[in-house]
Design an enzyme around this catalytic site. Structure first.
Site, PDB file in Angstrom:
ATOM      1  N   HIS A   1      14.317 -15.238  47.129  1.00 33.31           N
ATOM      2  CA  HIS A   1      15.534 -14.435  47.196  1.00 33.31           C
ATOM      3  C   HIS A   1      15.775 -13.849  48.580  1.00 33.31           C
ATOM      4  O   HIS A   1      16.313 -12.756  48.704  1.00 33.31           O
ATOM      5  CB  HIS A   1      15.465 -13.323  46.145  1.00 33.31           C
TER       6      HIS A   1
ATOM      7  N   GLY B   1      19.892 -19.681  46.588  1.00 31.84           N
ATOM      8  CA  GLY B   1      19.761 -19.925  45.145  1.00 31.84           C
ATOM      9  C   GLY B   1      20.391 -18.794  44.352  1.00 31.84           C
ATOM     10  O   GLY B   1      20.982 -19.017  43.306  1.00 31.84           O
ATOM     11  N   HIS B   2      20.268 -17.599  44.842  1.00 31.53           N
ATOM     12  CA  HIS B   2      20.932 -16.447  44.218  1.00 31.53           C
ATOM     13  C   HIS B   2      21.969 -15.923  45.190  1.00 31.53           C
ATOM     14  O   HIS B   2      21.638 -15.300  46.193  1.00 31.53           O
ATOM     15  CB  HIS B   2      19.923 -15.352  43.874  1.00 31.53           C
TER      16      HIS B   2
ATOM     17  N   HIS C   1      23.580 -19.146  35.735  1.00 28.87           N
ATOM     18  CA  HIS C   1      23.180 -17.734  35.738  1.00 28.87           C
ATOM     19  C   HIS C   1      24.414 -16.861  35.991  1.00 28.87           C
ATOM     20  O   HIS C   1      25.084 -17.001  37.007  1.00 28.87           O
ATOM     21  CB  HIS C   1      22.143 -17.559  36.840  1.00 28.87           C
TER      22      HIS C   1
ATOM     23  N   GLU D   1      19.500 -16.698  31.523  1.00 29.81           N
ATOM     24  CA  GLU D   1      20.464 -15.587  31.705  1.00 29.81           C
ATOM     25  C   GLU D   1      21.829 -16.156  32.048  1.00 29.81           C
ATOM     26  O   GLU D   1      22.486 -15.702  32.975  1.00 29.81           O
ATOM     27  CB  GLU D   1      19.972 -14.670  32.832  1.00 29.81           C
TER      28      GLU D   1
ATOM     29  N   GLU E   1      23.955  -9.494  30.478  1.00 28.46           N
ATOM     30  CA  GLU E   1      23.209  -8.609  31.373  1.00 28.46           C
ATOM     31  C   GLU E   1      24.137  -7.573  32.008  1.00 28.46           C
ATOM     32  O   GLU E   1      25.262  -7.893  32.376  1.00 28.46           O
ATOM     33  CB  GLU E   1      22.542  -9.473  32.462  1.00 28.46           C
TER      34      GLU E   1
ATOM     35  N   CYS F   1      24.051  -6.366  34.923  1.00 31.93           N
ATOM     36  CA  CYS F   1      24.436  -6.862  36.251  1.00 31.93           C
ATOM     37  C   CYS F   1      25.548  -7.897  36.184  1.00 31.93           C
ATOM     38  O   CYS F   1      26.356  -7.997  37.113  1.00 31.93           O
ATOM     39  CB  CYS F   1      23.237  -7.505  36.960  1.00 31.93           C
TER      40      CYS F   1
ATOM     41  N   CYS G   1      16.908  -5.032  38.682  1.00 30.85           N
ATOM     42  CA  CYS G   1      18.235  -5.201  39.269  1.00 30.85           C
ATOM     43  C   CYS G   1      19.295  -4.307  38.642  1.00 30.85           C
ATOM     44  O   CYS G   1      20.159  -3.780  39.341  1.00 30.85           O
ATOM     45  CB  CYS G   1      18.669  -6.669  39.169  1.00 30.85           C
ATOM     46  N   CYS G   2      19.254  -4.135  37.307  1.00 29.53           N
ATOM     47  CA  CYS G   2      20.388  -3.506  36.633  1.00 29.53           C
ATOM     48  C   CYS G   2      20.577  -2.019  36.935  1.00 29.53           C
ATOM     49  O   CYS G   2      21.692  -1.604  37.253  1.00 29.53           O
ATOM     50  CB  CYS G   2      20.298  -3.732  35.121  1.00 29.53           C
TER      51      CYS G   2
END
Lengths: 643, 643
Positions: A136, A187-188, A262, A314, A330, A332, A407-408
């Site tokens: 990441h 990737g993210h 995702h 996800e 999620e 996020c 993350c959230c």
């Protein structure tokens, strides 16, 4: 008109600056106070106590416990960003000192070449940029950039911004189509939208160009993730198992027509893509944004604004596949959807975007945090059965204090702390009111200062009073969103009914406004029974109760067990009353009558040929976002109704 | 009566021997022919081509591909057992030769000390008996024992039986409570019931004692699986993650009251426990068997006789937790339930056991194999949506040619090949007819030869004609099961209505029978709408269609998409007709009328406040077990019904 067509950007409006909105009274003042005084401090304390902040000291050595994880930088960055928004609207020297301290550590952690990442400096220094697909680095960079931009805007301090400009410049050297550059992309996703913010903060075109590069390069063949995997010496079979659509890398972004993979990544990607499209006037890219938007809101979005139907990856699954108990949704992802919606809304002031923003905000996002601001949901189910989560590997129906993958909570904190930006937009000749929030906004409409004061108990009540304050009379359009969930709103100006144009869901009041003009909007808020498309198999024969933008649910606490056996009559009567005590105090709750079976008549039988009688019962529904704030028990959004 | 109470065993009846039942005409002759001529050869070919049979040569060496897996012995054993049952009822020298060849390899693979396991001889020889929890040595031993007993009974050849007696004796030396013995028990039960079969085949009491030891030792503290893990030097945290109830080892077997953990293991365990209870007169153990039985049939069993509600751990979850799309309901688990039921039935001739056996047989078990006998389901859903399995990691709605973990197909083959044993039981004074199957059974009733000839098209038709052939008139009770799913049966003897006692669901005809006596039983088979307990949340507002013992389902092929939107009226009319062509030829299909919505009226909307009209439609239901034999598409067992 020709001039407009030639304009370089596609922005029709710009969101109000955060510092210009003050919340006062109503629903949000208290919620935002809880966010500021409880949730943001918790986010700090979690970052501190888990070593995430100190990790920037780069003291970790091989053999030490708790190696800094590849996400850690982003958790700290989101806390800084949330703190920055909080500071932007309310000074807090103690908080500012904490942030400055963290920024000091971050600045010192930057490598000479500009690189800045804890994990790949101390844990796996040789693996820098070797696996964009799964690790990441660019994601963390994006969050640090957002934090830097936010903190600079809030405080004027440029240290973090300088650090991140250097990092962004370094990244711009590593990635691109030039000789010796890597043709990679994350990737993210996240850095794309962050680079656009950096571009706007610095006016440095190269950041826009880099964002555009990441968007343009994504999904081209040969696939960078394959090239990279081969370079790592990975078995192609292992790579094959990683599905490209999980990363939205199965097709070039412009060619994507459905929302895949995702859900958080998808939302961040398309928020960035909308930014790039608007900033560069790229109508082909904008068309792709519109297509995937429609795919989501017409086929792949839960009624609470959640996206991502399955825990496995996800991710999005198929059109109309929206399981309730197994929902992922999620926190996020709902936030990412709001980011995307908010950008699309500035390109095209259509209520589809603001309605969706509001839907996600009042339901999936708010459900992500407990009423006291202390505990968090990662996944937001639309039905829950106590105990089964032990067997399904879901996170379960009780909000947690924090998460290993955290993350959230800070994402939620930064969204709420910056909520003001989402309420209004302006153009040279118009003010758009997207959200109904009590408080004051000092707006700039083509150079004229317009102060707009809203008073409302929305979402609990549909009456919205707006007063204008102007230095001098001015002509502009006031565009009020008439929410898509209502059957029509009543609008008066200075007590007189106005005939208004309804354009893309906004009631347009165009006149020469005087200081002291008062607009009243009455949005009827009956309890509505909402149905889902016949292909949404989990919701057939069921309705969701919605009042205003707020989706309701049944909880075992009020209704006993076996919520799925409750059957609403074909024409239910609803009574709304305000909860007088307990954690739900002040919230409207819905009472109605229904029928259910008596399990005791079954005497141990599991199946039978003859039906047992249905008996009448009282049913109480509470706002969905407030569920799981009392005892653990069953919860249900989609309630069966007699047909 | 005192004599009976003092009798050592608790068996009230004994099942008919397999060789004494011949299927002729009706439903089963063809199904069993397909099993014999298609499925058993496929099981052999898979064992052969995947190297499972040759693996007994013990030629595998470190570095070779495809190391023999810890399950492989059991796959070959189940094929041999299925082949043995087939040979018992029908000579086939070519098949017998194949089996003898495999037995030769197995015999040679036995170690000097009696040990016999491929994996732990060639792959990890040092790990013998070091992880009973996760590895399958005792499980494989059990299946080899069952194969040996079956092959000996079928052919009189004792080579494999001798080999397995040696292995069992060796195991009896390793495990037990004596000095130097391990106080272990298997992570995957199976050897318990196998040892009882070995005991009956050999009359060697020590095999009964060893089975009893395994049952008695299970679940005692300190937990053997923990002791063993510590001996392997495993982190206790890792061990903790393995839940003891997954292995039915959370409590001593006698203290278990609910059905927990992996459903196949559970079924094998309690089949063995019932055996031990009956053979040793252990009423406390029998009481535990009854308790867990009730827990399953009253709270944890699907309408198709499936058990195991979740893929995660292939296990039981909670009372009334019976999700349909996410059902696991492994074919092997339904078979294990039949094993348990069949043993309980001999202890207590109560139709709850035979009804459940029949429910599992005609629905979950038969669904496990395609109509042509060539493809197999591992998990047997009660609802299916094409495409979603890609996202849920389920095996999906298309039967597979085989599985890497290949337990189900040969298990199914051996059950069907031995079906005769499940149809009848006898005691000294009674004949029990449990299953209605066309054909002939040569029974021994207290030393008298009684031949019973059934003619029936059951399960497609409820008329059952039974003729008796006797050497001489004899007095005994003929006990005919009146299925629990029917509202009463009509019985005549030689054309005259008989008043019968109904005892535990069996109509008892007690008289002096003459050769040539004819019994006719008419079991009404209207289409029934079956309801589930109000706590089964997935089935609220829904009915399953059942006709006779056969559960029906809707398929997209006949009914189009969006099966969940189909709504049966409160009082549906059903028409039953026989399918005239295609793969379902000869099966009764159910036609009725219902209503559904027209998705085209939704024009891209996902949610709406106003309902769209329901339009009438024709609906066709087919036998559940026959689903997925045509095109891939939606499937649904529990259909919504107007209330």
């Amino acid at each position: 008109m020709k001039k407009t067509r030639k304009a370089k950007t596609l922005w029709k409006t710009r969101p109000v600056e955060l510092t210009r909105v003050r919340f006062r009274g109503g629903f949000w003042e208290k919620r935002l106070r809880v966010n500021r005084t409880v949730t943001i401090p918790i986010a700090y304390e979690q970052c501190r106590s888990t070593g995430r902040i100190d990790a920037f000291r780069l003291k970790w050595k091989k053999g030490d416990p708790d190696p800094p994880h590849i996400f850690w930088d982003s958790d700290v960055a989101k806390w800084i960003e949330a703190a920055a928004y909080s500071l932007a609207t309310r000074r807090d020297p103690a908080l500012e000192k904490k942030v400055d301290h963290a920024i000091d550590l971050i600045a010192r952690a930057q490598r000479k070449d500009g690189y800045l990442n804890i994990h790949f400096t101390v844990v796996e220094p040789k693996k820098r940029w070797t696996n964009l697909r799964d690790w990441h680095e660019l994601y963390c960079a994006g969050h640090l950039i957002e934090a830097a931009v936010a903190y600079h805007a809030a405080t004027g301090k440029s240290r973090l911004l300088d650090v991140l400009c250097r990092y962004a410049d370094y990244i711009g050297g590593v990635f691109g189509r030039g000789r010796g550059q890597k043709r990679g992309y994350p990737g993210h996703e996240e850095i794309e939208l962050a680079l656009i913010r950096l571009y706007r903060a610095t006016a440095e075109r190269r950041y826009l160009d880099l964002a555009k590069y990441f968007i343009d390069e994504r999904g081209r063949t040969p696939h960078y993730f394959d090239i990279e995997a081969a370079a790592r010496g990975e078995d192609p079979a292992v790579t094959k198992r990683k599905v490209l659509d999980y990363f939205q890398a199965h097709l070039p972004v412009r060619e994507q027509t459905t929302a895949e993979g995702h859900a958080v990544r998808w939302g961040y990607l398309f928020a960035g893509a909308a930014d790039v499209a608007a900033e560069t006037g790229d109508r082909a890219l904008l068309a792709a944004c519109r297509k995937v938007w429609r795919n989501v809101v017409e086929r792949r979005m839960y009624i609470h604004g959640g996206i991502g139907s399955t825990r496995q990856g996800e991710r999005f699954t198929l059109d109309h596949d929206l399981p309730n108990e197994e929902a992922y949704a999620e926190t996020c992802a709902a936030i990412a959807l709001i980011f995307f919606a908010h950008r699309m809304l500035q390109i095209d002031p259509d209520r589809t975007y603001a309605d969706t923003m509001e839907r996600a905000l009042y339901n999936n996002v708010l459900s992500g945090v407990s009423l006291d601001g202390k505990r968090f949901f990662y996944d937001n189910y639309l039905a829950s059965q106590p105990g089964v989560h032990r067997y399904t590997k879901q996170k379960g129906p009780v909000r947690k204090e924090w998460f290993g993958c955290a993350c959230c909570p800070p994402n939620l904190a930064r969204l709420l702390a910056s909520l003001g930006r989402y309420a209004y937009s302006t153009s040279r000749r118009a003010v758009y009111v997207h959200l109904f929030v009590s408080g004051e906004a000092r707006l700039d409409v083509g150079g004229r200062a317009v102060t707009l004061v809203q008073e409302t108990e929305y979402p609990w009540d549909g009456q919205v009073r707006i007063a204008l304050r102007l230095d001098a009379p001015a002509e502009f359009a006031l565009a009020l969103r008439v929410p898509g969930w209502c059957r029509g709103a009543d609008i008066t100006v200075n007590g007189r009914h106005e005939r208004t144009d309804l354009r893309k869901g906004y009631a347009i009041l165009r006149r020469r406004w005087q200081s002291g003009d008062r607009i009243e909007m009455e949005i009827p808020m009956p309890v509505e029974t909402v149905r889902a498309h016949p292909a949404v198999r989990h919701d057939c024969g069921r309705v969701a109760l919605q009042r205003g933008p707020v989706v309701y649910c049944l909880e075992e606490k009020d209704n006993g067990k076996n919520l799925n056996d409750i059957l609403l009559p074909e024409h239910p009567d609803f009574e709304v009353s305000t909860c007088a005590s307990g954690v739900l105090r002040g919230m409207p709750v819905i009472a109605t009558r229904a029928t259910r079976r008596d399990p005791s008549e079954w005497k141990g039988r599991l199946y039978r040929l003859d039906e047992t009688p249905r008996v009448e019962c009282a049913v109480t529904a509470i706002p969905y976002f407030a569920w799981a704030n009392r005892d653990e028990g069953e919860m249900l959004v989609w309630i069966r109704q007699s047909e």
